[in-house]
Scaffold this active site. Structure first.
Site, short mmCIF file in Angstrom:
data_model
loop_
_atom_site.label_atom_id
_atom_site.label_comp_id
_atom_site.label_asym_id
_atom_site.label_seq_id
_atom_site.Cartn_x
_atom_site.Cartn_y
_atom_site.Cartn_z
N ARG A 1 -3.09 -0.87 -0.89
CA ARG A 1 -4.49 -0.55 -1.13
C ARG A 1 -5.30 -1.81 -0.85
O ARG A 1 -4.83 -2.92 -1.14
CB ARG A 1 -4.73 -0.12 -2.59
CG ARG A 1 -4.22 1.26 -2.96
CD ARG A 1 -5.03 2.38 -2.29
NE ARG A 1 -4.57 3.70 -2.69
CZ ARG A 1 -3.67 4.43 -2.03
NH1 ARG A 1 -3.14 3.97 -0.91
NH2 ARG A 1 -3.32 5.63 -2.46
N GLU B 1 -13.41 1.28 2.43
CA GLU B 1 -12.94 2.00 3.61
C GLU B 1 -13.97 3.06 3.97
O GLU B 1 -14.34 3.84 3.10
CB GLU B 1 -11.60 2.68 3.31
CG GLU B 1 -10.47 1.68 3.18
CD GLU B 1 -9.14 2.32 2.83
OE1 GLU B 1 -9.04 3.56 2.85
OE2 GLU B 1 -8.21 1.58 2.54
N HIS C 1 -6.42 3.38 7.64
CA HIS C 1 -5.64 3.99 6.54
C HIS C 1 -4.84 5.18 7.07
O HIS C 1 -5.03 6.32 6.64
CB HIS C 1 -6.57 4.41 5.39
CG HIS C 1 -5.84 4.58 4.08
ND1 HIS C 1 -6.42 4.37 2.85
CD2 HIS C 1 -4.55 4.96 3.82
CE1 HIS C 1 -5.54 4.61 1.89
NE2 HIS C 1 -4.39 4.97 2.45
C1 GLV Z 1 -1.96 7.02 0.87
O1 GLV Z 1 -2.60 6.02 0.83
C2 GLV Z 1 -1.07 7.44 -0.17
O2 GLV Z 1 -1.13 6.89 -1.29
O3 GLV Z 1 -0.27 8.35 0.06
#
Ligand code: GLV
Length: 329
Positions: free
Chosen positions: A237, A266, A285
């Site tokens: 993250r 983001e 992401h």
């Molecule tokens: C994506 O970021 C997840 O946590 O699956």
């Protein structure tokens, strides 16, 4: 039967499965996540939410949704919902573990390689006509084979990353809340402190969940421990790194490069300084974004909803309401 608010279009047959189980699907079909007010309005009449990491569902939203029985996150991370708050309200929170580990590690390794060998920069330069000739001194990168990979957080994704590192002949160090002797034996990973890892690793790859403990874990002090030749990879993250400290480290060249699939916020605004560094790779992401894996995640998220609305315990709970709104049968 229940009404399920699905906060984004999802790949695969997950929505068919909800319908087959007799549930009605209220699908938010926008390309962007529902704005907070819309999220609350749709949740207010929903029995279940099939939600994404981009949907912050807080105590107020839960309190304003009296029929909501389960928030099924289509993600392994669930920092968008407080599990205890949901449990106190009698609402299950579920996630999608297991199915995305290999795909996420694939991307983490791709980022590692892209940063080490200047893949993104080379592509940008070639397209822009900035690549003038083969040069013995051009685009000199870092070898991956034989280097030391430091993995922070040896959960299922960290372990999958470690295996990839082994395949490339890397030495594997890891720092994690819990020591994993079985993984050490299987992969030859060496347990170490975070500081010890940062001081030695040529690549530092982050795989921990975002929690109050890990928020900002990689700050100015930690970055200063890294070798000036080291590369930081983040598929966890954005906020596990103190991003201002990272910018500072890149400006001062106290680390060699960074490869980030996650940022804070983001997306990053186009004017963000991180975009100005040629030695930074940023992806949107997408670590779990293969068609097969996202389809499996959606199906798993739907299955958790089907279980709860049938009066059964979900398959992948991350909380445990003492008094679930949907009584167990
Ligand atoms: C994506 O970021 C997840 O946590 O699956």
């Amino acid at each position: 039967m229940g009404s399920v608010f699905v906060t984004r279009a999802v790949p695969g047959d997950a929505l068919d499965r909800l319908a087959e189980a007799g549930h009605s699907v209220d699908l938010w079909s926008g390309e962007l996540p529902p704005p907070a007010a819309d999220l609350v309005a749709h949740l207010a009449t929903a029995d279940a939410a099939l939600a994404m990491v981009t949907d912050r569902i807080d105590a107020q939203a839960i309190a304003a949704s009296p029929s909501l029985k389960v928030i099924s996150n289509m993600a392994v991370g669930y920092d968008n919902v407080d599990p205890a708050v949901a449990a106190d309200a009698g609402v299950w929170l579920t996630n999608t573990p297991g199915v995305l580990a290999e795909t996420t590690a694939d991307l983490a390794f791709a980022l590692l390689m892209a940063a080490a060998r200047q893949v993104a920069r080379g592509d940008r330069d070639a397209r822009a006509g900035l690549w003038k000739t083969w040069s013995p001194t051009g685009y000199l990168g870092t070898d991956i084979h034989g280097a030391t990979l430091g993995i922070v957080g040896l959960g299922e994704i960290g372990e999958a990353m470690a295996r990839r590192g082994r395949g490339f002949g890397m030495r594997i160090l890891y720092a994690s809340r819990t020591r994993k002797p079985a993984v050490e034996a299987a992969i030859g990973a060496e347990f170490t402190s975070l500081d010890g890892l940062l001081e030695v690793a040529d690549f530092v790859s982050l795989h921990m969940p975002l929690t109050p403990v890990t928020r900002g874990l990689i700050g100015a002090r930690e970055l200063s421990l890294m070798k000036s030749t080291a590369i930081l990879v983040n598929t966890a993250r954005g906020t596990v790194i103190d991003q201002a400290a990272l910018v500072h480290a890149l400006r001062a060249a106290t680390i060699a490069a960074a490869a980030l699939d996650v940022t804070d916020p983001e997306p990053l605004p186009a004017s963000h300084e991180l975009f100005s560094f040629p030695n930074v790779v940023i992806t949107p992401h997408i670590a779990s974004a293969s068609l097969a894996t996202r389809s499996r995640m959606a199906r798993m998220a739907a299955a958790n909803i089907v279980e709860v609305l049938a009066g059964r315990k979900p398959i992948n709970p991350v909380n445990a309401p003492a008094m679930p709104r949907m009584p167990l049968t």
